[in-house]
Design an enzyme around this catalytic site. Structure first.
Site, PDB file in Angstrom:
ATOM      1  N   ILE A 145       0.857  -1.191   0.000  1.00  0.00           N
ATOM      2  CA  ILE A 145       0.000   0.000   0.000  1.00  0.00           C
ATOM      3  C   ILE A 145       0.888   1.235   0.000  1.00  0.00           C
ATOM      4  O   ILE A 145       1.794   1.354   0.823  1.00  0.00           O
ATOM      5  CB  ILE A 145      -0.909  -0.009   1.241  1.00  0.00           C
ATOM      6  N   LYS A 146       0.601   2.133  -0.918  1.00  0.00           N
ATOM      7  CA  LYS A 146       1.363   3.385  -1.010  1.00  0.00           C
ATOM      8  C   LYS A 146       0.447   4.544  -0.660  1.00  0.00           C
ATOM      9  O   LYS A 146      -0.618   4.711  -1.264  1.00  0.00           O
ATOM     10  CB  LYS A 146       1.928   3.573  -2.421  1.00  0.00           C
TER      11      LYS A 146
END
Length: 326
Positions: free
Chosen positions: A222-223
């Site tokens: 997840i960014k």
């Protein structure tokens, strides 16, 4: 026969395949529903480059030409107009991976085959129109990613956009196909839309929520953007204040965002943002590391600098992440 624990020189670790070491087996166990192909590709990411085996990631993303336009993205450092430049920068710096849209990967995937894990950005957005509620075009496919030898796909969602539900449905379909094919899924979760204030896009409550949505949509990685201490939602503010959730420092906010992703059992990395002073960038990296973040995805802050300066910056970032957390 006892396995050696001798460390390889940094320049060799960037190019030599590495078996699962350090934190990698622990991290892979978090993804128990995935098939061996996906776990192998996650291991390829985590075991590549100068951070191999540490559980930390530094990824070079270059989707900004599509997002912001070529002159705004590459004008400060003209060699960066050439897609091959970014392959070379990611490889020479010892990054874990290189992420880009279809065209940039197609322009170099053959020449640099096998030298660095690749992530295909399968949706993209331009800024030719001023949109209050942004959307993304589908610009690549799982089959493109397989053809190019990628370890995974990258997909952006905009929580808070009026188009968010359609994006959630799209990534569900993409993720299902990618996982079936043995690829990792990386979600860029950027809250944007007419219902949010500009300050709210990076508010701690909104960033934590956006990260959690990405985890619920099946992301392996997840960014998100670095969160500020701003709290956008009144209902959330009541909980933060009542429970005294610590969000006063950047390290505390990073720790909270990681906590929002299944109690830290998902890989959360943070955006490098627009080009900034070197010491400012490094202070943010130290805070991410101190807060238990899993690394950074550094685009404009690296490739908009001259190559020697970019290599120095990426080397300094990797050095910070390589240190044992206190």
């Amino acid at each position: 026969m006892q396995a050696t624990t001798e460390k390889r020189p940094a320049e060799n670790r960037a190019a030599t395949p590495v078996t699962s070491i350090g934190r990698v087996p622990e991290i892979l166990r978090w993804y128990g529903s995935d098939n061996p192909g996906t776990l192998t590709n996650l291991a390829r990411l985590l075991n590549h480059g100068r951070l191999a085996g540490t559980g930390k990631l530094v990824i070079l993303p270059v989707d900004q030409g599509f997002e912001h336009g070529p002159a705004r993205s590459f004008g400060p450092n003209p060699p960066a107009y050439d897609p091959r430049y970014h392959f070379e920068l990611a490889i020479e710096s010892g990054c874990n991976a290189y992420a880009a849209p279809l065209g940039f990967l197609e322009a170099g995937a053959r020449d640099f085959a096998g030298q660095i894990p690749l992530i295909l950005k399968v949706n993209d957005h331009d800024v030719l129109n001023d949109e209050k509620d942004p959307f993304q075009a589908l610009t690549g496919s799982v089959q493109d990613a397989l053809r190019l030898g990628c370890v995974g796909i990258g997909f952006t969602i905009y929580p808070a956009s009026s188009h968010r539900l359609e994006m959630y449905g799209q990534i569900r379909c993409y993720a299902e196909e990618a996982k079936k094919a043995g690829l990792a899924v990386i979600i860029w979760s950027y809250p944007r839309g007419s219902s949010l204030s500009k300050e709210g896009e990076t508010g701690i409550d909104v960033c934590g929520y956006a990260a959690h949505i990405a985890a619920q949509l099946g992301a392996h990685i997840i960014k998100v953007k670095l969160p500020t201490a701003h709290i956008e939602q009144d209902a959330a503010r009541k909980v933060y204040e009542k429970e005294k959730i610590p969000v006063g420092t950047l390290a505390e906010r990073v720790r909270h965002v990681v906590q929002c992703c299944f109690g830290g059992r998902r890989i959360v990395i943070f955006s490098g943002g627009p080009a900034d002073a070197t010491e400012t960038v490094l202070e943010e990296i130290r805070a991410i590391h101190a807060g238990g973040g899993f690394g950074s995805i550094i685009g404009r802050n690296s490739f908009q600098r001259k190559k020697a300066d970019a290599l120095k910056l990426l080397g300094d970032i990797i050095e910070i992440y390589s240190k044992k957390s206190s």
